[in-house]
Scaffold this motif. Sequence first.
Motif, PDB file in Angstrom:
ATOM      1  N   VAL A  95       0.736  -0.975   0.051  1.00 34.13           N
ATOM      2  CA  VAL A  95      -0.090   0.073  -0.152  1.00 34.13           C
ATOM      3  C   VAL A  95       0.695   1.123   0.066  1.00 34.13           C
ATOM      4  O   VAL A  95       0.730   2.180  -0.709  1.00 34.13           O
ATOM      5  CB  VAL A  95      -0.955   0.002   1.160  1.00 34.13           C
ATOM      6  CG1 VAL A  95      -1.693   1.508   1.402  1.00 34.13           C
ATOM      7  CG2 VAL A  95      -1.987  -1.085   1.064  1.00 34.13           C
ATOM      8  N   GLY A  96       2.132   1.196   0.750  1.00 32.89           N
ATOM      9  CA  GLY A  96       3.024   2.272   0.889  1.00 32.89           C
ATOM     10  C   GLY A  96       3.473   2.682  -0.374  1.00 32.89           C
ATOM     11  O   GLY A  96       3.830   3.656  -0.745  1.00 32.89           O
ATOM     12  N   PHE A  98       2.464   1.678  -3.510  1.00 26.89           N
ATOM     13  CA  PHE A  98       1.360   2.400  -4.299  1.00 26.89           C
ATOM     14  C   PHE A  98       1.388   3.519  -4.260  1.00 26.89           C
ATOM     15  O   PHE A  98       1.341   4.594  -4.935  1.00 26.89           O
ATOM     16  CB  PHE A  98       0.129   1.504  -4.102  1.00 26.89           C
ATOM     17  CG  PHE A  98      -1.145   2.163  -5.008  1.00 26.89           C
ATOM     18  CD1 PHE A  98      -1.065   1.609  -6.041  1.00 26.89           C
ATOM     19  CD2 PHE A  98      -1.865   3.174  -4.534  1.00 26.89           C
ATOM     20  CE1 PHE A  98      -2.345   2.285  -7.002  1.00 26.89           C
ATOM     21  CE2 PHE A  98      -2.831   3.686  -5.287  1.00 26.89           C
ATOM     22  CZ  PHE A  98      -3.243   2.988  -6.660  1.00 26.89           C
ATOM     23  N   LEU A  99       1.312   4.189  -2.757  1.00 26.47           N
ATOM     24  CA  LEU A  99       1.210   5.744  -2.585  1.00 26.47           C
ATOM     25  C   LEU A  99       2.383   6.528  -3.083  1.00 26.47           C
ATOM     26  O   LEU A  99       2.424   7.746  -3.705  1.00 26.47           O
ATOM     27  CB  LEU A  99       0.893   5.915  -1.158  1.00 26.47           C
ATOM     28  CG  LEU A  99      -0.392   5.354  -0.535  1.00 26.47           C
ATOM     29  CD1 LEU A  99      -0.375   5.524   0.777  1.00 26.47           C
ATOM     30  CD2 LEU A  99      -1.715   6.066  -1.170  1.00 26.47           C
ATOM     31  N   ILE A 102       1.990   7.046  -6.601  1.00 28.30           N
ATOM     32  CA  ILE A 102       1.216   8.210  -6.801  1.00 28.30           C
ATOM     33  C   ILE A 102       1.861   9.550  -6.853  1.00 28.30           C
ATOM     34  O   ILE A 102       1.545  10.270  -7.532  1.00 28.30           O
ATOM     35  CB  ILE A 102      -0.071   8.226  -5.935  1.00 28.30           C
ATOM     36  CG1 ILE A 102      -0.862   6.771  -6.260  1.00 28.30           C
ATOM     37  CG2 ILE A 102      -0.909   9.402  -5.939  1.00 28.30           C
ATOM     38  CD1 ILE A 102      -1.495   6.865  -7.489  1.00 28.30           C
ATOM     39  N   VAL A 103       2.721   9.438  -5.824  1.00 29.15           N
ATOM     40  CA  VAL A 103       3.670  10.978  -5.737  1.00 29.15           C
ATOM     41  C   VAL A 103       4.275  11.190  -6.745  1.00 29.15           C
ATOM     42  O   VAL A 103       4.458  12.226  -7.226  1.00 29.15           O
ATOM     43  CB  VAL A 103       4.537  10.618  -4.201  1.00 29.15           C
ATOM     44  CG1 VAL A 103       5.408  11.863  -4.337  1.00 29.15           C
ATOM     45  CG2 VAL A 103       3.609  10.629  -3.064  1.00 29.15           C
ATOM     46  N   PHE A 231      -5.441   1.207   4.440  1.00 26.66           N
ATOM     47  CA  PHE A 231      -4.631   2.602   4.448  1.00 26.66           C
ATOM     48  C   PHE A 231      -4.504   2.964   5.761  1.00 26.66           C
ATOM     49  O   PHE A 231      -5.532   3.096   6.692  1.00 26.66           O
ATOM     50  CB  PHE A 231      -5.202   3.616   3.354  1.00 26.66           C
ATOM     51  CG  PHE A 231      -5.551   3.194   2.092  1.00 26.66           C
ATOM     52  CD1 PHE A 231      -4.170   3.664   1.129  1.00 26.66           C
ATOM     53  CD2 PHE A 231      -6.510   2.550   1.469  1.00 26.66           C
ATOM     54  CE1 PHE A 231      -4.251   3.389  -0.201  1.00 26.66           C
ATOM     55  CE2 PHE A 231      -6.345   2.078   0.183  1.00 26.66           C
ATOM     56  CZ  PHE A 231      -5.429   2.508  -0.623  1.00 26.66           C
ATOM     57  N   LYS A 233      -2.282   5.945   8.466  1.00 22.20           N
ATOM     58  CA  LYS A 233      -1.376   7.322   8.550  1.00 22.20           C
ATOM     59  C   LYS A 233      -0.135   6.651   8.821  1.00 22.20           C
ATOM     60  O   LYS A 233       1.044   7.402   8.168  1.00 22.20           O
ATOM     61  CB  LYS A 233      -1.721   7.982   9.760  1.00 22.20           C
ATOM     62  CG  LYS A 233      -2.987   8.641   9.627  1.00 22.20           C
ATOM     63  CD  LYS A 233      -3.459   9.656  10.674  1.00 22.20           C
ATOM     64  CE  LYS A 233      -3.786   9.093  11.758  1.00 22.20           C
ATOM     65  NZ  LYS A 233      -4.012   9.953  13.020  1.00 22.20           N
ATOM     66  N   VAL A 236       1.783   5.777   5.572  1.00 21.37           N
ATOM     67  CA  VAL A 236       1.965   6.886   4.570  1.00 21.37           C
ATOM     68  C   VAL A 236       3.175   7.761   5.064  1.00 21.37           C
ATOM     69  O   VAL A 236       4.112   7.963   4.401  1.00 21.37           O
ATOM     70  CB  VAL A 236       0.970   8.042   4.789  1.00 21.37           C
ATOM     71  CG1 VAL A 236       1.006   9.299   4.312  1.00 21.37           C
ATOM     72  CG2 VAL A 236      -0.562   7.347   4.014  1.00 21.37           C
ATOM     73  N   VAL A 240       6.041   7.041   2.142  1.00 18.66           N
ATOM     74  CA  VAL A 240       5.658   8.135   0.986  1.00 18.66           C
ATOM     75  C   VAL A 240       6.784   9.241   0.946  1.00 18.66           C
ATOM     76  O   VAL A 240       7.327   9.620  -0.220  1.00 18.66           O
ATOM     77  CB  VAL A 240       4.511   9.144   1.292  1.00 18.66           C
ATOM     78  CG1 VAL A 240       4.386  10.272   0.328  1.00 18.66           C
ATOM     79  CG2 VAL A 240       3.284   7.879   1.152  1.00 18.66           C
ATOM     80  N   ILE A 283       3.961   1.550  -9.104  1.00 20.54           N
ATOM     81  CA  ILE A 283       2.602   1.146  -8.816  1.00 20.54           C
ATOM     82  C   ILE A 283       2.391  -0.226  -9.455  1.00 20.54           C
ATOM     83  O   ILE A 283       1.769  -0.916  -8.589  1.00 20.54           O
ATOM     84  CB  ILE A 283       1.817   2.176  -9.540  1.00 20.54           C
ATOM     85  CG1 ILE A 283       1.662   3.558  -8.810  1.00 20.54           C
ATOM     86  CG2 ILE A 283       0.204   1.705  -9.640  1.00 20.54           C
ATOM     87  CD1 ILE A 283       0.996   4.480  -9.399  1.00 20.54           C
ATOM     88  N   SER A 286       3.842  -2.559  -6.795  1.00 23.73           N
ATOM     89  CA  SER A 286       2.843  -2.548  -5.621  1.00 23.73           C
ATOM     90  C   SER A 286       1.640  -3.418  -5.784  1.00 23.73           C
ATOM     91  O   SER A 286       1.077  -3.984  -4.984  1.00 23.73           O
ATOM     92  CB  SER A 286       2.692  -1.377  -5.163  1.00 23.73           C
ATOM     93  OG  SER A 286       1.516  -0.564  -6.204  1.00 23.73           O
TER      94      SER A 286
END
Length: 431
Positions: A95-96, A98-99, A102-103, A231, A233, A236, A240, A283, A286
């Motif tokens: 999940v991390g 993937f994020l 996205i960044v 998801f 915090k 993240v 991220v 991505i 992930s």
Amino acid sequence: MASETKEIGVREIPRYDKWLVFSLQHLFAMFGATILVPYLVGLSPAVALLSSGLGTIAYLLITRGQIPAYLGSSFAFIAPILAASAMSGPEGAMVGSFLAGIVYGLVALLIKTSGVGWVLRILPPIVVGPVIIVIGLGLAGVAIDMAMNDPAAGTYSTTHFLVALITLTITILATMFFKGFFSLVPIMFGIIGGYITAFLFGLVDYSPVQEAKWFALPDVLVPFVTYTPVFSKEIVFIMVPIAVVTIAEHIGDQMVLSKVVGKNFIKTPGLHRSLLGDGAATIIASLIGGPPNTTYGENIGVLAITRVFSVFVIAGAAVLAITFAFIGKFAALITTIPTAVMGGVSILLFGVIASSGLRMLIDNEINIGLKRNLIISSVILVIGIGGAFIQVTEQVQIAGMALATIIGMILHQILPEKEVSYGKKAMFEAE
């Protein structure tokens, strides 16, 4: 090899009798480092090969077949993946990842609309160089633990440490004395030599290979199929911020690659496209359970020596990586490599990562004697390697490499005389 090989352009297709050989060179160049990352973080090496191949193909498509870059497992994410996995299992790390991808996409969008200058202004060499050093030295404890300890007992083992030192010696000798293409794959020679040594010491268990099938689906982790993503915090804040570090690495790779090929890839097809390709590759990784991907310096070295710049050769290497991922006995063979062998090569490899941070400072002629540069680099190194963290909530921390990067960026913005932190600034500007 450079003198024997006629330069092949980015969009040229080599003769079929050479295409396979050229692609195999790129596969071997990235192989040792790419499988080491999943080995260290408890992910599947076969899935890492699969995600590496798929990610590279996605990258080539997004950059319109104009940048001959191969993507493999990123070392910058090792510590964050370990932390995220300890908190939420490998699914949380995915999940991390993937994020983080996205960044990359968001930054690519910003660069597309506002240009590349702002990224280079907030990430000068005096910040990026020490952060890269932190990446390498921050993993030093992992390498030494693997080299010195018996994984079954969790205690010191002279036998394991001896195997690690022999592996390290072979890797060093291959690095120093091998010429041409062989000089690009010292990690592979180290792993092979260390594996033979470990076999002679009785540390290799072949039962997984005997039990494995010739053709097998890699052990993928697919969201909403094999697990339900959650998801948080914590994930993240762990994963991220590392995207900032890898984006800086990506820019450096693009600069070097542009010089090697003789084309300005920052301008055409543009840094936004290469970043988007890198993010897409992460991505993809992930979504199937592989480590985040990044452009590989090893493969840039292959390009420099062979003068074969064809994206079709890079695509061929990607197809080969995907093919190997589905050979069950090959994937099982990777899992039989003793931790002492991987620890031995990691001692050198993690040190090389740290040294590349020093090289960035030297290449950009950063004067560490100036108070501003001395302060920024010193603070980043101690915070990053020392394990400092900020406790945001009971569960959320900003720690290690991420905290060091953020503080380095803040110091760069508030301390006077910014210009001295860029060194040879022209190296970091698009034409």
